[in-house]
Design an enzyme around this catalytic site. Structure first.
Site, mmCIF file in Angstrom:
data_model
loop_
_atom_site.group_PDB
_atom_site.id
_atom_site.type_symbol
_atom_site.label_atom_id
_atom_site.label_comp_id
_atom_site.label_asym_id
_atom_site.label_seq_id
_atom_site.Cartn_x
_atom_site.Cartn_y
_atom_site.Cartn_z
ATOM 1 N N HIS A 82 3.765 0.166 -9.941
ATOM 2 C CA HIS A 82 2.966 -0.731 -9.120
ATOM 3 C C HIS A 82 1.839 0.067 -8.489
ATOM 4 O O HIS A 82 2.066 1.133 -7.926
ATOM 5 C CB HIS A 82 3.819 -1.359 -8.013
ATOM 6 N N ASP A 161 6.610 -14.961 0.407
ATOM 7 C CA ASP A 161 5.523 -14.013 0.646
ATOM 8 C C ASP A 161 4.165 -14.718 0.650
ATOM 9 O O ASP A 161 3.297 -14.381 1.462
ATOM 10 C CB ASP A 161 5.531 -12.895 -0.402
ATOM 11 N N ARG A 168 -0.269 -14.241 7.917
ATOM 12 C CA ARG A 168 -0.674 -12.910 8.406
ATOM 13 C C ARG A 168 -2.189 -12.768 8.349
ATOM 14 O O ARG A 168 -2.810 -12.174 9.227
ATOM 15 C CB ARG A 168 -0.005 -11.820 7.557
ATOM 16 N N SER A 183 6.312 -7.135 1.719
ATOM 17 C CA SER A 183 5.557 -8.089 0.906
ATOM 18 C C SER A 183 5.433 -7.575 -0.531
ATOM 19 O O SER A 183 5.697 -8.302 -1.493
ATOM 20 C CB SER A 183 4.177 -8.285 1.547
ATOM 21 N N LYS A 187 8.077 -8.745 -4.073
ATOM 22 C CA LYS A 187 7.619 -9.230 -5.373
ATOM 23 C C LYS A 187 8.056 -8.265 -6.492
ATOM 24 O O LYS A 187 8.503 -8.682 -7.545
ATOM 25 C CB LYS A 187 6.090 -9.371 -5.382
#
Ligand code: URA
Length: 433
Positions: A82, A161, A168, A183, A187
């Site tokens: 990621h 999320d 947010r 968050s 995922k």
């Protein structure tokens, strides 16, 4: 349980239990807990932060709010990566074929680009015919066949999320480490890979502008992943200038292909190898001291490039792109050099501005619904520390719409700062955890 008491506890600096977090988030997703209570809770977290356990529990609640992708019917050790997002970040396109050619399984769900950052799905779709919308069965069968597939996210992953992030965004509570970490990991953990390597970027083109924040985020995400039984590593890498030279979809695919041929830019190669090395080590498919050699060998032998070709073919793209990217990939009508107004050394480049220039040309989207032009973008010729003569090209703009060129050029020039004296090259990898 009263949601008021959950907020009060957090406001007064005490940790919330898993049950309390679950009641608040699940109630919010169902529409039973109102925005104003969740906003107050988020602001209490912003000031009082979360313990490691709270953060892991929040991640679990976010993760369980949506679909999970069970990869148990896929053979082999499943590795995933990621990136927190950057400009010119085409690492996945180079990394996936490398690790798959070494026998690891790379079943990747990727996103599209938004704002100044690009997305792997858009990049791959610049290859004529390449399909990123795959049915689950087809995705699994490609991965089982060739060890790699890359698809867009169609599953309903972590809906909590989506709702929390939107709140947010309007309550000034985005930039809190625990909220960001849960968050992202909420995922990421939805795909049940065995090994996850995070590329946490820091600098002008990154979400985390400061190195200390990027390190703290990396540590928080590693902790969450390990608590959820994953083998984790994180590379904190520099995003104070674009990665590689190309920014724009087809341009980045071309650069990724060149890199797999051993002819790519040094920084892209170095970062990809660092991430691949962590994957090889964590997967235990070779001795740690041999990991780099294995990676270099699979590139030199052409195996990694062959794997990319197999991926393109399996997902409906024209595999000849690997042999002759110039001919197969879409190309822009106009090509302009952006000349340096100064003589000296490049002191800094605002990577975000370079990303925005590419977006203005059509390579990225301002809003989710916008379309993109796969052919356009920017080639960065001069990077930090490079000497430059007045009138020498700093960058090349690839455009299809002549009217967008001037704004893109102005922003590109504005991104560069120059110095009369020599400037050190930037360090690419700040830390590996
Ligand atoms: N990216 C995410 O997915 N979540 C955040 O909170 C910040 C960046």
């Amino acid at each position: 349980m009263r949601i008021y008491d959950v907020i009060l506890k957090k406001r007064d600096g005490y940790p919330n239990t898993k049950e309390e977090i679950k009641a608040l988030i699940d109630g919010y997703v169902k529409g039973e807990v109102p925005d104003y209570q969740v906003s107050a809770w988020l602001m209490a977290i912003f000031f009082n932060h979360m313990t490691d356990e709270e953060r892991s529990n929040l991640t679990e609640v976010i993760l369980n709010s949506g679909e999970r992708i069970d990869l148990s019917s896929i053979k082999g050790i499943k590795v995933d990566k990621h990136s927190t997002g950057g400009v010119g970040d085409k690492v996945t396109l180079v990394l996936g074929p490398i690790v798959a050619s070494l026998g690891l399984t790379f079943a990747k769900l990727s996103g599209r680009g938004l704002g100044h950052t690009g997305g792997t799905v858009d990049k791959l779709e610049s290859i004529p015919g390449f399909r990123t919308t795959l049915e689950k069965d087809e995705f699994f069968s490609i991965v089982n066949d060739i060890g790699i597939a890359v698809a867009g996210q169609t599953a309903n992953i972590a809906p909590a999320d989506k709702k929390l992030y939107a709140l947010r965004d309007v309550t000034a509570t985005v930039d809190e480490i625990s909220l960001i970490a849960s968050s992202i990991m909420g995922k990421k953990l939805a795909v049940d890979s065995d090994v996850i390597v995070l590329d946490v970027k820091t600098g002008s083109g990154a979400f985390m502008k400061k190195l200390e924040d990027a390190k703290a985020l990396a540590i928080a995400m590693l902790d969450i992943g390990k608590r959820h039984g994953r083998k984790m590593s994180a590379v904190v890498s520099d995003m104070n200038q674009p990665l590689g030279n190309m920014v724009g979809n087809a341009l980045e695919v071309k650069e990724a292909i060149e890199t797999l041929k051993g002819k790519g830019p040094d920084d892209l190669f170095e970062l990809t190898v660092a991430i691949a090395e962590r994957m090889v080590i964590l997967s235990e498919i070779g001795k740690p001291e041999k990991a780099r050699e294995m990676i270099h060998d699979t590139i030199k032998s052409g195996k990694a490039l062959k794997k990319l070709k197999a991926l393109v073919e399996a997902q409906g793209g024209n595999p000849e792109v690997v042999d002759d990217p110039e001919r197969i990939l879409p190309s822009a009508r106009y090509k302009f050099e952006v000349k340096s107004p100064y003589e000296g050394f490049v002191e800094s480049i605002d990577a975000q501005e370079i990303g925005i220039s590419a977006m203005i040309l059509g390579a990225g989207r301002e809003k989710k619904e916008d379309g993109i032009d796969p052919a356009v973008g920017v080639e960065v010729l001069k990077k930090v520390g490079d000497r430059v003569q007045r009138g020498e090209p700093l960058a090349v703009i690839y455009a299809n719409d002549i009217n967008k060129y001037e704004t893109a050029e102005r922003r590109l020039l504005g991104a560069y700062r120059f110095s009369k004296t020599a400037v050190q090259k930037l360090k690419l990898i700040h830390e590996i955890f």
